[in-house]
Structure formats: C-alpha cells, structure tokens
Design an enzyme around this catalytic site. Structure first.
Site, mmCIF file in Angstrom:
data_model
loop_
_atom_site.group_PDB
_atom_site.id
_atom_site.type_symbol
_atom_site.label_atom_id
_atom_site.label_comp_id
_atom_site.label_asym_id
_atom_site.label_seq_id
_atom_site.Cartn_x
_atom_site.Cartn_y
_atom_site.Cartn_z
ATOM 1 N N HIS A 1 3.405 -22.430 -21.355
ATOM 2 C CA HIS A 1 4.447 -23.387 -21.217
ATOM 3 C C HIS A 1 5.631 -22.734 -22.040
ATOM 4 C CE1 HIS A 1 6.716 -27.442 -21.460
ATOM 5 N NE2 HIS A 1 6.543 -27.373 -20.036
ATOM 6 N N ASP A 44 16.542 -36.650 -41.392
ATOM 7 C CA ASP A 44 17.326 -36.611 -42.603
ATOM 8 C C ASP A 44 18.453 -35.531 -42.696
ATOM 9 O OD1 ASP A 44 15.790 -38.771 -43.513
ATOM 10 O OD2 ASP A 44 14.484 -37.618 -44.832
ATOM 11 N N ASP A 70 14.691 -6.313 -28.613
ATOM 12 C CA ASP A 70 15.239 -5.438 -29.654
ATOM 13 C C ASP A 70 15.075 -5.511 -31.019
ATOM 14 O OD1 ASP A 70 15.682 -3.791 -27.213
ATOM 15 O OD2 ASP A 70 17.765 -3.922 -27.401
ATOM 16 N N HIS A 83 15.877 -32.677 -20.512
ATOM 17 C CA HIS A 83 14.759 -31.734 -20.508
ATOM 18 C C HIS A 83 14.544 -31.204 -21.968
ATOM 19 C CE1 HIS A 83 12.043 -28.173 -19.253
ATOM 20 N NE2 HIS A 83 11.543 -29.405 -18.855
ATOM 21 N N LYS A 113 14.072 -31.061 -25.977
ATOM 22 C CA LYS A 113 13.100 -31.557 -26.903
ATOM 23 C C LYS A 113 13.612 -31.308 -28.329
ATOM 24 C CE LYS A 113 10.580 -29.287 -23.382
ATOM 25 N NZ LYS A 113 10.849 -30.252 -22.247
ATOM 26 N N LYS A 169 8.975 -20.945 -23.465
ATOM 27 C CA LYS A 169 10.304 -20.599 -23.059
ATOM 28 C C LYS A 169 10.814 -19.749 -24.039
ATOM 29 C CE LYS A 169 9.657 -25.036 -21.513
ATOM 30 N NZ LYS A 169 9.050 -24.981 -20.407
#
Length: 497
Positions: free
Chosen positions: A415, A237, A422, A230, A232, A417
């Site tokens: 979508h 380089d 603080d 899952h 991404k 996450k």
C-alpha cells in the site's frame, strides 16, 4: 391511426426511443461539468451502455463537489499560506533561499516549481524517521499522543472503529481529559461506518471530531465515490508530525485475513515542515466547519508554531508538503511525479498499490526507461478493488512491453506510495499513481531533498524485491483470455476509477 399507435409501440421503437433519450441525458450530464477528454468519453461510454446502472454509478462516482466548497478551500489556502510563500519567492529571486551547494539542479528546479505553482514553501533541517510496519508506526503514534502537551490534530481517510481505532480514540480521550486540544478530521466514506457517535465521549471531554465536508451529525456519506479526503496527517504540539500511507484500522496492522501482512510507508517528521502540515490541516478543518459550525482553528499563535531545538537543528532533510485535489486544476503532486521521472538520470523506483497513470505520466515512464534510466515499479499481488486491479495489470503489461521493470509484491498487500530517484529526491505520502489521486481526491505528500533519506528509501525498495516476482511479457501472455478481457475493459473505465 391505430396502425400508427401499433407502429410506435412496437418493441423496437420503444428500445430506440429509450436509447436516444438516454443518449441525450448522458451527453447533457457529462458535458455540463468541465472535465478532461478521457474522463468525459469514459463516462459517456458508461452512461450510454448502462442506461440505469450507469446513471446510478454517476450519482456516486461522477458528480463533482460544489463551487462553493472549492471557493472555501481556495480562500482558506490564500489566508494561511500565501504570505509565507511570497517571502520565499522573494528570497529565491535574490538567489539566497537554497544555495547551489545544498541540493542538485534537479532538486532546486522542483523546489521552485512547487513554490511557484502550489505556494509550497521549503523547510530545512527536518528530522525524518521511516516506518514500513504498522505495529511500529502505531506504537510510536500512541506514545506521541500520550506525551502531547498542547494539541493533537489528526486527519485520516480511514479511522475505523476497531481495536486499533479504539486504542487511538482512548489515547485521544485521555489527552482531552488532561486539557490537550484534540481535533479529529476523518473521511466518512473511507471510514467504513464510523460516525460522529464514535467520537461522542471525546467531544464530551472537550475534543472535536468531524467528517470532511459532511454535515455535523451525518450517519452516511454524501453519495459520491470521489472527492474524498485521502490525506493522512498527524500534528502533535506543532513539533511532531506523521504523513504517509497508513490509515487507522486493524488491516493496517496485518490483521485482515484477506490481505495478510500490510506493507506501507509512513514518515515521522520533527522540524519546520510541521507548519506546512499544520496549515494543511487547518484549511481542511476550517472548510468543513462551514458545514458543521464547529470552532474554527487559528494557527497564527505561537502555540501552533514549530519550535527549533538543538535536536532538530541537526536534521538534514529539506521538505515541501505538497497538496492536490479537485479544488485545483494544477495536479501538483502528479506534476511532481512527472518531473522526477523525466529528470532521473540513474534510477527511479516507485511503489504504488494502484498503477493507472494518465497518458502524460505513462509517456514519462516509457521515455525515461527508453533513455536508459533504471525505471522500476512495485505493485501488489492481489486486488482490494477489482476493476482498479485489472486496470493496474493492463498498464503493468503495457509498461513491461516498453522497457519498464514491474514487480509484484507477494508478501501480503503493498500500500506504500513512494517515489525515490538518483539518491537525492524522494516523495512519501497518500497519492497513488492513478487518476483518482491525480484528480479526484484530496492528497498530501512530503517531497524530500536529502541524500541519506533517499538512500534509505532505495534500500527499502531493494529489500522488498526479495519478496517480489518480476512481471515479464511471458507472464502476461500466459494469462487466460477472460482475464485479458477484464484488463482491457477495466482500462476503458480507468479515467473513472
């Protein structure tokens, strides 16, 4: 004798025999693999109440990955990371790794936790750019791919063969044609029909592509809904990296009629955090090579190392790249979330498309809210997985009843996450606030220690509130009895979702 035969062939006896045979099979199936209690009972319920359908679901969603694959992943991690982590542990013991004036006590403790539990070493002076819109993110990614000189490493849960997928593939093919090393790792299940044939011309040009822990020319996914890649990640380089929530597909550009505008969060990073991302990619790549026999990746040479420049030296963000998955029982990302929630003094703001926390995270949220911390959670206004969304609604209601503020994002599909607290700690990555991300899939997050970045993410959250509806107890009380039943039922299945 005939009376006995009639007796045992009576329909009630046949049903009883089938029930007990199914119960024995269910017990054997569930208890032969090590699981937590909640997941064990959830699967036992499914297998017992749905004799045929339940075992079919288990085939796809309940089976764990093999011990051989887990061993391979752990071996790769030991080879690539442990040496660097041990060097930082030594510096920590000498009190010279992170001076006290460089971060808060809460931040120092979280850094130390990840270093000890996950060998996630801390990198400093990184530059970070935030993307919340798919068009801007993909324009930047395509520009960086076109400017690549040595290598492009791409790892996505979804790499869809649609308009944006073909644009990125074309850019990768052009890079391979000019001599750039191109490697693509994708999840076959998450990529909705994309197979090795999609990348055939890329490989003819010298690039490589493979589906995560799948056969070299697999046409369909391994029959399981869990234990998928899952993450991404993009590394270009050794100097430019991307991590966050966007996959590759037209729906992430807001082109899906079902979802409309797609609201996500992604980071573009320049600096030494790229080495951690590079190491994570190489572990996943080399583990998959055991099945595909494609060339392994050795990142020990200088071409893969981040090079400090004057531009990067002015970065201010300290970053740890933290991974979790079924190859480890530590659930490091979940524990990082727990720590941030439990130690927040002023506020903790969370965005997640799926809100299905386990008991420990649920209690941390409630305790923090009851202690006076401003705890806010933002969820979507629509489902992309119906059972998951009904379970999300159940937990949203429970949290609202216990002092947590929950908001429904109304301007399309949320979508992102993200966790920010603080004005000094934040997390952006692939891990949702749910069982699947905590235990079942392979995830990657950037935990960041930087006041400016945290304040920027906080401002983004507060701006998103303009497109939100606050969920109240009255909102849930006015829902239909049938909808409430679906929420309660989905909650029972939550450890399997």
């Amino acid at each position: 004798m005939s009376a006995i035969i009639i007796f045992i062939t009576h329909p009630l006896w046949i049903i009883a025999i089938i029930f007990f045979a199914n119960l024995i099979a269910a017990i054997w199936t569930v208890f032969r693999e090590k699981r937590d209690i909640a997941t064990t009972w959830a699967w036992l319920l499914v297998l017992t109440l749905l004799p045929i359908i339940g075992f079919t679901l288990y085939l796809f969603a309940g089976r764990k990955i093999s011990n051989e694959q887990i061993f391979s992943m752990k071996k790769e991690q030991q080879e690539q990371i442990t040496k660097l982590a041990n060097e930082q542990k030594s510096l920590w013991n000498k009190h010279s790794l992170i001076p006290s004036e460089k971060t808060t006590d809460t931040g120092r403790a979280l850094i130390h936790f990840f270093l000890e539990s996950e060998d996630a070493f801390i990198t400093q002076d990184n530059q970070v750019e935030i993307f919340t819109d798919g068009k801007e993110k993909f324009e930047s990614l395509l520009r960086d791919i076109k400017n690549a000189k040595h290598h492009i490493h791409i790892e996505y849960y979804s790499f869809i063969a649609d308009d944006i997928g073909n644009k990125i593939l074309k850019a990768l093919e052009e890079a391979a044609a000019r001599g750039v090393e191109v490697r693509v790792l994708y999840d076959l299940f998450g990529s909705h029909g994309t197979t090795y044939k999609f990348f055939k011309h890329l490989e003819e040009l010298g690039g490589y592509a493979q589906a995560f822990i799948s056969a070299s020319k697999a046409l369909i996914s391994t029959p399981r809904l869990n234990y998928h890649d899952h993450r991404k990640l993009v590394i270009i380089d050794g100097n430019i990296g991307y991590i966050g929530g966007f996959n590759i597909g037209d729906q992430y550009l807001g082109k899906s009629p079902k979802f409309g505008y797609w609201r996500d969060t992604h980071l573009r990073i320049k600096g030494f955090a790229l080495f951690e991302m590079q190491a994570r990619f190489s572990m996943d790549w080399n583990t998959t090579c055991r099945k595909t026999k494609k060339p392994r990746l050795d990142i020990s040479t200088k071409e893969y190392m981040p090079i400090a420049s004057n531009e990067q030296a002015h970065g201010s963000t300290r970053i740890q790249i933290v991974s979790s998955g079924p190859d480890s029982e530590r659930q490091s990302i979940k524990r990082g979330y727990q720590y941030i929630i439990a130690n927040a003094k002023d506020y903790v703001y969370i965005q997640t498309p799926y809100l299905i926390p386990d008991d420990s995270v649920l209690e941390a949220l409630i305790i923090s809210a009851k202690a006076g911390t401003d705890v806010r959670i933002m969820i979507p206004c629509m489902p992309d997985h119906i059972f998951v969304y009904r379970a999300t609604q159940f937990y949203a209601k429970y949290l609202v009843e216990n002092g947590v503020k929950v908001y429904q994002y109304d301007n399309g599909f949320l979508h992102a996450k993200t966790v920010v607290s603080d004005d000094h700690i934040s997390s952006v990555g692939s891990a949702n606030m749910d069982f699947r991300s905590f235990k079942l899939n392979f995830e990657g997050n950037a935990f960041c220690y930087d006041d400016k970045l945290s304040k920027d993410l906080k401002a983004i959250f507060l701006k998103d509130l303009d497109n939100c509806t606050e969920l109240t107890t009255e909102f849930f009380d006015n829902q239909s009895s049938w909808l409430k039943f679906k929420q309660y039922f989905s909650r029972l299945l939550s450890p399997t979702l």
